[in-house]
Write a protein that holds these residues in place. Structure first.
Motif, PDB file in Angstrom:
ATOM      1  N   GLN A  24     -47.053 -15.737  18.524  1.00  0.00           N
ATOM      2  CA  GLN A  24     -47.394 -16.288  19.830  1.00  0.00           C
ATOM      3  C   GLN A  24     -48.909 -16.462  19.874  1.00  0.00           C
ATOM      4  O   GLN A  24     -49.643 -15.594  19.396  1.00  0.00           O
ATOM      5  CB  GLN A  24     -46.912 -15.326  20.917  1.00  0.00           C
ATOM      6  CG  GLN A  24     -47.122 -15.794  22.330  1.00  0.00           C
ATOM      7  CD  GLN A  24     -46.413 -14.891  23.334  1.00  0.00           C
ATOM      8  OE1 GLN A  24     -45.321 -14.375  23.066  1.00  0.00           O
ATOM      9  NE2 GLN A  24     -47.023 -14.688  24.489  1.00  0.00           N
ATOM     10  N   HIS A  25     -49.366 -17.558  20.437  1.00  0.00           N
ATOM     11  CA  HIS A  25     -50.801 -17.855  20.383  1.00  0.00           C
ATOM     12  C   HIS A  25     -51.636 -16.813  21.119  1.00  0.00           C
ATOM     13  O   HIS A  25     -52.639 -16.310  20.589  1.00  0.00           O
ATOM     14  CB  HIS A  25     -51.082 -19.246  20.942  1.00  0.00           C
ATOM     15  CG  HIS A  25     -52.525 -19.639  20.874  1.00  0.00           C
ATOM     16  ND1 HIS A  25     -53.177 -19.878  19.680  1.00  0.00           N
ATOM     17  CD2 HIS A  25     -53.469 -19.783  21.857  1.00  0.00           C
ATOM     18  CE1 HIS A  25     -54.444 -20.175  19.923  1.00  0.00           C
ATOM     19  NE2 HIS A  25     -54.641 -20.111  21.231  1.00  0.00           N
ATOM     20  N   SER A  29     -49.637 -17.536  26.575  1.00  0.00           N
ATOM     21  CA  SER A  29     -48.907 -18.705  26.080  1.00  0.00           C
ATOM     22  C   SER A  29     -47.426 -18.363  25.984  1.00  0.00           C
ATOM     23  O   SER A  29     -47.047 -17.206  25.822  1.00  0.00           O
ATOM     24  CB  SER A  29     -49.450 -19.163  24.727  1.00  0.00           C
ATOM     25  OG  SER A  29     -49.355 -18.125  23.775  1.00  0.00           O
ATOM     26  N   THR A  30     -46.595 -19.377  26.083  1.00  0.00           N
ATOM     27  CA  THR A  30     -45.149 -19.152  26.100  1.00  0.00           C
ATOM     28  C   THR A  30     -44.478 -19.508  24.777  1.00  0.00           C
ATOM     29  O   THR A  30     -43.290 -19.292  24.609  1.00  0.00           O
ATOM     30  CB  THR A  30     -44.495 -19.969  27.226  1.00  0.00           C
ATOM     31  OG1 THR A  30     -44.750 -21.354  27.003  1.00  0.00           O
ATOM     32  CG2 THR A  30     -45.057 -19.564  28.588  1.00  0.00           C
ATOM     33  N   ASP A  31     -45.242 -20.051  23.843  1.00  0.00           N
ATOM     34  CA  ASP A  31     -44.677 -20.477  22.555  1.00  0.00           C
ATOM     35  C   ASP A  31     -44.429 -19.284  21.638  1.00  0.00           C
ATOM     36  O   ASP A  31     -45.197 -18.320  21.646  1.00  0.00           O
ATOM     37  CB  ASP A  31     -45.634 -21.444  21.865  1.00  0.00           C
ATOM     38  CG  ASP A  31     -46.981 -20.785  21.577  1.00  0.00           C
ATOM     39  OD1 ASP A  31     -47.655 -20.399  22.550  1.00  0.00           O
ATOM     40  OD2 ASP A  31     -47.344 -20.608  20.392  1.00  0.00           O
ATOM     41  N   ILE A  32     -43.352 -19.332  20.863  1.00  0.00           N
ATOM     42  CA  ILE A  32     -43.069 -18.322  19.841  1.00  0.00           C
ATOM     43  C   ILE A  32     -42.518 -19.061  18.618  1.00  0.00           C
ATOM     44  O   ILE A  32     -41.475 -19.704  18.708  1.00  0.00           O
ATOM     45  CB  ILE A  32     -42.050 -17.275  20.315  1.00  0.00           C
ATOM     46  CG1 ILE A  32     -42.554 -16.544  21.562  1.00  0.00           C
ATOM     47  CG2 ILE A  32     -41.753 -16.265  19.191  1.00  0.00           C
ATOM     48  CD1 ILE A  32     -41.538 -15.608  22.188  1.00  0.00           C
ATOM     49  N   ILE A  63     -43.316  -9.370  17.857  1.00  0.00           N
ATOM     50  CA  ILE A  63     -44.179 -10.484  18.258  1.00  0.00           C
ATOM     51  C   ILE A  63     -45.610 -10.162  17.835  1.00  0.00           C
ATOM     52  O   ILE A  63     -46.107  -9.058  18.076  1.00  0.00           O
ATOM     53  CB  ILE A  63     -44.138 -10.711  19.783  1.00  0.00           C
ATOM     54  CG1 ILE A  63     -42.747 -11.179  20.222  1.00  0.00           C
ATOM     55  CG2 ILE A  63     -45.201 -11.723  20.214  1.00  0.00           C
ATOM     56  CD1 ILE A  63     -42.358 -12.548  19.710  1.00  0.00           C
ATOM     57  N   ARG A  74     -49.646  -7.148  22.512  1.00  0.00           N
ATOM     58  CA  ARG A  74     -48.332  -7.642  22.933  1.00  0.00           C
ATOM     59  C   ARG A  74     -47.851  -6.982  24.222  1.00  0.00           C
ATOM     60  O   ARG A  74     -47.061  -7.570  24.966  1.00  0.00           O
ATOM     61  CB  ARG A  74     -47.306  -7.464  21.809  1.00  0.00           C
ATOM     62  CG  ARG A  74     -46.934  -6.049  21.491  1.00  0.00           C
ATOM     63  CD  ARG A  74     -45.862  -5.979  20.408  1.00  0.00           C
ATOM     64  NE  ARG A  74     -46.357  -6.412  19.129  1.00  0.00           N
ATOM     65  CZ  ARG A  74     -46.929  -5.609  18.218  1.00  0.00           C
ATOM     66  NH1 ARG A  74     -47.086  -4.319  18.484  1.00  0.00           N
ATOM     67  NH2 ARG A  74     -47.337  -6.062  17.067  1.00  0.00           N
ATOM     68  N   TRP A  88     -41.175 -18.388  28.830  1.00  0.00           N
ATOM     69  CA  TRP A  88     -41.358 -17.357  27.804  1.00  0.00           C
ATOM     70  C   TRP A  88     -40.039 -16.677  27.484  1.00  0.00           C
ATOM     71  O   TRP A  88     -39.700 -16.493  26.302  1.00  0.00           O
ATOM     72  CB  TRP A  88     -42.380 -16.307  28.248  1.00  0.00           C
ATOM     73  CG  TRP A  88     -42.645 -15.306  27.153  1.00  0.00           C
ATOM     74  CD1 TRP A  88     -43.525 -15.441  26.126  1.00  0.00           C
ATOM     75  CD2 TRP A  88     -41.983 -14.033  26.958  1.00  0.00           C
ATOM     76  NE1 TRP A  88     -43.464 -14.337  25.300  1.00  0.00           N
ATOM     77  CE2 TRP A  88     -42.536 -13.467  25.782  1.00  0.00           C
ATOM     78  CE3 TRP A  88     -41.010 -13.343  27.662  1.00  0.00           C
ATOM     79  CZ2 TRP A  88     -42.125 -12.225  25.302  1.00  0.00           C
ATOM     80  CZ3 TRP A  88     -40.590 -12.107  27.171  1.00  0.00           C
ATOM     81  CH2 TRP A  88     -41.150 -11.562  26.007  1.00  0.00           C
ATOM     82  N   ASN A  91     -37.897 -18.819  25.302  1.00  0.00           N
ATOM     83  CA  ASN A  91     -38.356 -18.833  23.912  1.00  0.00           C
ATOM     84  C   ASN A  91     -38.123 -17.489  23.224  1.00  0.00           C
ATOM     85  O   ASN A  91     -37.766 -17.445  22.036  1.00  0.00           O
ATOM     86  CB  ASN A  91     -39.833 -19.217  23.845  1.00  0.00           C
ATOM     87  CG  ASN A  91     -40.058 -20.678  24.142  1.00  0.00           C
ATOM     88  OD1 ASN A  91     -39.173 -21.505  23.938  1.00  0.00           O
ATOM     89  ND2 ASN A  91     -41.242 -21.016  24.643  1.00  0.00           N
ATOM     90  N   TYR A  92     -38.322 -16.413  23.967  1.00  0.00           N
ATOM     91  CA  TYR A  92     -38.062 -15.102  23.378  1.00  0.00           C
ATOM     92  C   TYR A  92     -36.568 -14.939  23.077  1.00  0.00           C
ATOM     93  O   TYR A  92     -36.188 -14.390  22.031  1.00  0.00           O
ATOM     94  CB  TYR A  92     -38.535 -13.966  24.292  1.00  0.00           C
ATOM     95  CG  TYR A  92     -38.452 -12.623  23.588  1.00  0.00           C
ATOM     96  CD1 TYR A  92     -39.444 -12.228  22.707  1.00  0.00           C
ATOM     97  CD2 TYR A  92     -37.352 -11.795  23.777  1.00  0.00           C
ATOM     98  CE1 TYR A  92     -39.355 -11.022  22.021  1.00  0.00           C
ATOM     99  CE2 TYR A  92     -37.248 -10.586  23.094  1.00  0.00           C
ATOM    100  CZ  TYR A  92     -38.256 -10.209  22.218  1.00  0.00           C
ATOM    101  OH  TYR A  92     -38.156  -9.020  21.532  1.00  0.00           O
TER     102      TYR A  92
END
Length: 301
Positions: A24-25, A29-32, A63, A74, A88, A91-92
């Motif tokens: 994750q950035h 951020s919500t990207d994984i 993560i 985290r 999030w 994506n998680y």
């Protein structure tokens, strides 16, 4: 294979944790992204090799943040808007259900649903309960969550939905400047076990120390969670050894204690040794503590 054979045959290890990473950035951020560290086929091969040697496996996806501010980690992942929270968790869910499928397909013995995601757990427990239900639809085995030792394990509200309380137990064992003889370390470790027992009695669930460990460096029992960012501090192999001994003495006979995972062991056998100040016990006196204790009958089934 060499590393796994050594763990099983020489140290008497019965369980290992394998830790695939999702990236994750930042904490906001919500990207994984995932499936590359390691690739799925490598992970499945490692699980198969462990099983062939009679080792049992906990699959424990982590993560990892690519970018961290001074106080970011985290455990501080969190969001200001409902839309970001929803994104999030979506994506998680994609990340953790992927590894739940890997766990099911490879007959992994325990699956860990998350690691030290403290803010998400305390602020969004309902989303976690929904996620646990979805994981159980895919993976039939026992579940745990690897809670952080600070402001996490003792406030988790969904322990009853899981099979084990999991604690990443990097508690301070001694204070700055205090004695670090075995007696003092026993006192500190017993205090930690007593603290965990309060939560265990409240929930009725058995406990796994999903991570515990100490660097082989002076002062490591004061802030065990600190990672070696450079070769600082005087190497102290015997402090690590005494800390391992104190932990096992303090936890082994507790009727709720079902095992622990030492952080950490590298696949490469050349990592460790008398000049290494990291967490690994490889080639250090702490290895003998593991061998001595793991040769005893297991404390629980």
């Amino acid at each position: 294979q060499t590393s796994l054979r050594y763990l099983r045959g020489t140290l008497g290890v019965e369980w290992i944790a394998l830790n695939p990473f999702g990236y994750q950035h930042s904490v906001t951020s919500t990207d994984i992204s995932f499936r590359s560290d390691p690739p799925d086929e490598h992970l499945a091969d490692g699980i198969s090799q462990a099983h062939d040697l009679g080792l049992k496996v906990m699959l424990k996806p982590h993560i990892w943040l690519r970018q961290q501010g001074n106080d970011d980690w985290r455990g501080t992942i969190g969001f200001a808007t409902e839309a970001d929270w929803a994104q999030w968790f979506a994506n998680y869910e994609r990340f953790i259900l992927h590894y739940a499928r890997v766990a099911a397909e490879t007959d992994v013995e325990i699956f860990c649903i998350g690691v030290e995601l403290s803010r998400t757990v305390t602020e969004r427990p309902d989303e976690w309960r929904q996620l646990i239900a979805r994981i159980r639809e895919i993976y039939p085995g026992p579940l745990t969550y690897a809670a952080n030792w600070w402001q996490d394990y003792d406030v988790v509200s969904f322990w009853r939905e899981l099979d084990y309380i999991g604690v990443n137990a990097f508690f301070p064992v001694t204070a700055e400047g205090a004695e670090t003889n075995l007696t003092a370390l026993r006192v500190g470790s017993t205090r930690i076990a007593d603290q965990i027992e309060v939560v265990q009695r409240r929930t009725g669930k058995p406990v796994l120390l999903t991570e515990i460990g100490f660097r082989s460096v002076r002062g490591s029992t004061v802030r065990p969670w600190e990672w070696p960012r450079r070769d600082d501090g005087a190497i102290d192999l015997h402090l690590q050894q005494r800390a391992y001994q104190a932990v096992l003495e303090s936890f082994w006979s507790r009727d709720w204690f079902y095992g622990l995972y030492w952080w950490k062991w590298h696949a490469a056998m050349d990592r460790g040794g008398a000049r290494n100040n990291g967490f690994t016990p490889r080639g250090k006196p702490a290895e003998q503590v593991i061998t001595d204790w793991f040769s005893r009958p297991a404390p629980r089934p």
